[in-house]
Design a protein around this motif. Sequence first.
Motif, PDB file in Angstrom:
ATOM      1  N   UNK A 121       0.856  -1.191   0.000  1.00 19.22           N
ATOM      2  CA  UNK A 121       0.000   0.000   0.000  1.00 19.22           C
ATOM      3  C   UNK A 121       0.889   1.238   0.000  1.00 19.22           C
ATOM      4  N   UNK A 122       0.750   2.024  -1.055  1.00 21.17           N
ATOM      5  CA  UNK A 122       1.535   3.254  -1.204  1.00 21.17           C
ATOM      6  C   UNK A 122       3.032   2.995  -1.039  1.00 21.17           C
ATOM      7  N   UNK A 123       3.473   1.883  -1.619  1.00 25.55           N
ATOM      8  CA  UNK A 123       4.885   1.545  -1.623  1.00 25.55           C
ATOM      9  C   UNK A 123       5.390   0.849  -0.380  1.00 25.55           C
ATOM     10  N   UNK A 124       4.509   0.668   0.600  1.00 26.42           N
ATOM     11  CA  UNK A 124       4.925   0.089   1.875  1.00 26.42           C
ATOM     12  C   UNK A 124       4.341  -1.308   2.061  1.00 26.42           C
ATOM     13  N   UNK A 125       5.115  -2.191   2.689  1.00 28.02           N
ATOM     14  CA  UNK A 125       4.655  -3.544   2.997  1.00 28.02           C
ATOM     15  C   UNK A 125       3.621  -3.478   4.121  1.00 28.02           C
ATOM     16  N   UNK A 126       2.533  -4.240   3.978  1.00 31.93           N
ATOM     17  CA  UNK A 126       1.511  -4.273   5.036  1.00 31.93           C
ATOM     18  C   UNK A 126       1.407  -5.694   5.592  1.00 31.93           C
ATOM     19  N   UNK A 127       0.448  -6.462   5.106  1.00 31.74           N
ATOM     20  CA  UNK A 127       0.181  -7.810   5.607  1.00 31.74           C
ATOM     21  C   UNK A 127      -0.003  -8.775   4.446  1.00 31.74           C
ATOM     22  N   UNK A 128      -0.088 -10.052   4.776  1.00 35.97           N
ATOM     23  CA  UNK A 128      -0.593 -11.058   3.844  1.00 35.97           C
ATOM     24  C   UNK A 128      -2.117 -11.106   3.993  1.00 35.97           C
ATOM     25  N   UNK A 129      -2.763 -11.990   3.250  1.00 32.19           N
ATOM     26  CA  UNK A 129      -4.226 -12.102   3.318  1.00 32.19           C
ATOM     27  C   UNK A 129      -4.662 -12.667   4.668  1.00 32.19           C
ATOM     28  N   UNK A 130      -4.019 -13.743   5.101  1.00 29.96           N
ATOM     29  CA  UNK A 130      -4.392 -14.409   6.342  1.00 29.96           C
ATOM     30  C   UNK A 130      -3.500 -14.035   7.522  1.00 29.96           C
ATOM     31  N   UNK A 131      -2.382 -13.374   7.259  1.00 32.83           N
ATOM     32  CA  UNK A 131      -1.340 -13.271   8.285  1.00 32.83           C
ATOM     33  C   UNK A 131      -0.711 -11.885   8.347  1.00 32.83           C
ATOM     34  N   UNK A 132      -0.128 -11.590   9.511  1.00 35.71           N
ATOM     35  CA  UNK A 132       0.882 -10.553   9.603  1.00 35.71           C
ATOM     36  C   UNK A 132       2.204 -11.174   9.143  1.00 35.71           C
ATOM     37  N   UNK A 133       3.189 -10.322   8.875  1.00 39.19           N
ATOM     38  CA  UNK A 133       4.458 -10.820   8.340  1.00 39.19           C
ATOM     39  C   UNK A 133       5.635 -10.236   9.113  1.00 39.19           C
ATOM     40  N   UNK A 134       6.758 -10.927   9.042  1.00 40.61           N
ATOM     41  CA  UNK A 134       8.013 -10.432   9.597  1.00 40.61           C
ATOM     42  C   UNK A 134       9.146 -10.839   8.662  1.00 40.61           C
ATOM     43  N   UNK A 135      10.210 -10.052   8.671  1.00 40.86           N
ATOM     44  CA  UNK A 135      11.359 -10.279   7.792  1.00 40.86           C
ATOM     45  C   UNK A 135      12.631 -10.411   8.630  1.00 40.86           C
ATOM     46  N   UNK A 136      13.511 -11.322   8.194  1.00 39.82           N
ATOM     47  CA  UNK A 136      14.753 -11.627   8.925  1.00 39.82           C
ATOM     48  C   UNK A 136      15.941 -10.997   8.224  1.00 39.82           C
ATOM     49  N   UNK A 137      16.767 -10.264   8.996  1.00 41.95           N
ATOM     50  CA  UNK A 137      17.936  -9.603   8.406  1.00 41.95           C
ATOM     51  C   UNK A 137      19.233 -10.335   8.718  1.00 41.95           C
ATOM     52  N   UNK A 138      19.123 -11.548   9.250  1.00 44.85           N
ATOM     53  CA  UNK A 138      20.308 -12.302   9.640  1.00 44.85           C
ATOM     54  C   UNK A 138      20.523 -12.312  11.129  1.00 44.85           C
ATOM     55  N   UNK A 139      19.931 -11.333  11.807  1.00 44.69           N
ATOM     56  CA  UNK A 139      20.054 -11.251  13.267  1.00 44.69           C
ATOM     57  C   UNK A 139      18.705 -11.114  13.961  1.00 44.69           C
ATOM     58  N   UNK A 140      17.831 -10.294  13.396  1.00 43.13           N
ATOM     59  CA  UNK A 140      16.550  -9.984  14.032  1.00 43.13           C
ATOM     60  C   UNK A 140      15.390 -10.090  13.046  1.00 43.13           C
ATOM     61  N   UNK A 141      14.207 -10.267  13.626  1.00 44.60           N
ATOM     62  CA  UNK A 141      12.974 -10.288  12.837  1.00 44.60           C
ATOM     63  C   UNK A 141      12.263  -8.947  12.977  1.00 44.60           C
ATOM     64  N   UNK A 142      11.841  -8.390  11.839  1.00 39.82           N
ATOM     65  CA  UNK A 142      11.177  -7.099  11.822  1.00 39.82           C
ATOM     66  C   UNK A 142       9.806  -7.212  11.149  1.00 39.82           C
ATOM     67  N   UNK A 143       8.812  -6.567  11.747  1.00 41.89           N
ATOM     68  CA  UNK A 143       7.468  -6.540  11.173  1.00 41.89           C
ATOM     69  C   UNK A 143       7.137  -5.111  10.767  1.00 41.89           C
ATOM     70  N   UNK A 144       6.450  -4.901   9.655  1.00 37.38           N
ATOM     71  CA  UNK A 144       6.196  -3.531   9.189  1.00 37.38           C
ATOM     72  C   UNK A 144       5.273  -2.753  10.120  1.00 37.38           C
TER      73      UNK A 144
END
Length: 200
Positions: A121-144
Motif C-alpha cells: 500500500x503506497x509503496x509500503x509492505x503491510x500484511x498477507x491475506x491471512x497473516x501478519x508478516x516479519x522479515x529476517x535480516x540475519x540477526x533480528x525479525x522485523x514486522x512492518x
Amino acid sequence: MSHTLCIETIAVENRQLKNIEYHQARLIKTRRELWGYEDDWNLSELIQIPDSVDDKLFKCRLSYGKVVDNIKWEIYTPRKISKIQKVYHDEVDYAYKYDQRPELDTLYAQRKDAGEILIIRKGMVTDAYYCNVAFFDGSNWFTPDTYLLPGTQRAFLLDSGTIKETKIAEQDISSYSHIRLFNAMVGWVKAPMLPVGMVN
C-alpha cells in the motif's frame, strides 16, 4: 462501507484458549471504537468449550457486534505456502477484523499460482491475506509498522521481544533473507518461513 459484525479467531489447543487476553483487548477496543459500546466482556467466561473439542488444535471463530452473533468450532489444518504474490492497493483498509472483507478477497484472487499474497500500500509492505508478516535480516525479525490489522499474535510477539517494528518499503524486501507469516492460529515456531526470493 457498512459492517455489521467483527470476528475474533482464537486458537484452542489442549482445550485451552490461547492468547485470550490479547483477543479480549482487541474485541473491547473494536466495540468501543466502531460502535461506542462501553461494556467489557470476559471471553474466558463467555466462551464455553464444547465436549466435541479435544486436545487437537481447534479454531474458535466468534462473530460479534453489540452481542455475540455466533461461535463456530473447527479443527485447524495449516496451509502449505511455497510462494507469495505481491499485490497492490493504495486505499485498502482493514483496521478492524470484519467478518466480511471484500477488498482483501479481491486482492487474494490476484495471487496467480501462489499460496499467499503480500499487500503493498503506497509503496509500503503491510500484511498477507491471512497473516501478519516479519522479515529476517540475519540477526533480528522485523514486522512492518504499516500493517493493516493489529494481529493478536503480532502484539504478543512484539511484547515478548521476538519481533521488532520498523518501516519496510517494497524495495527493502530484498535486503532481508526470509519472510515469516504468522497469525493467531499459527504460532511463531510453526509459522511458514520462506526465502524472500519466493516473494514475486
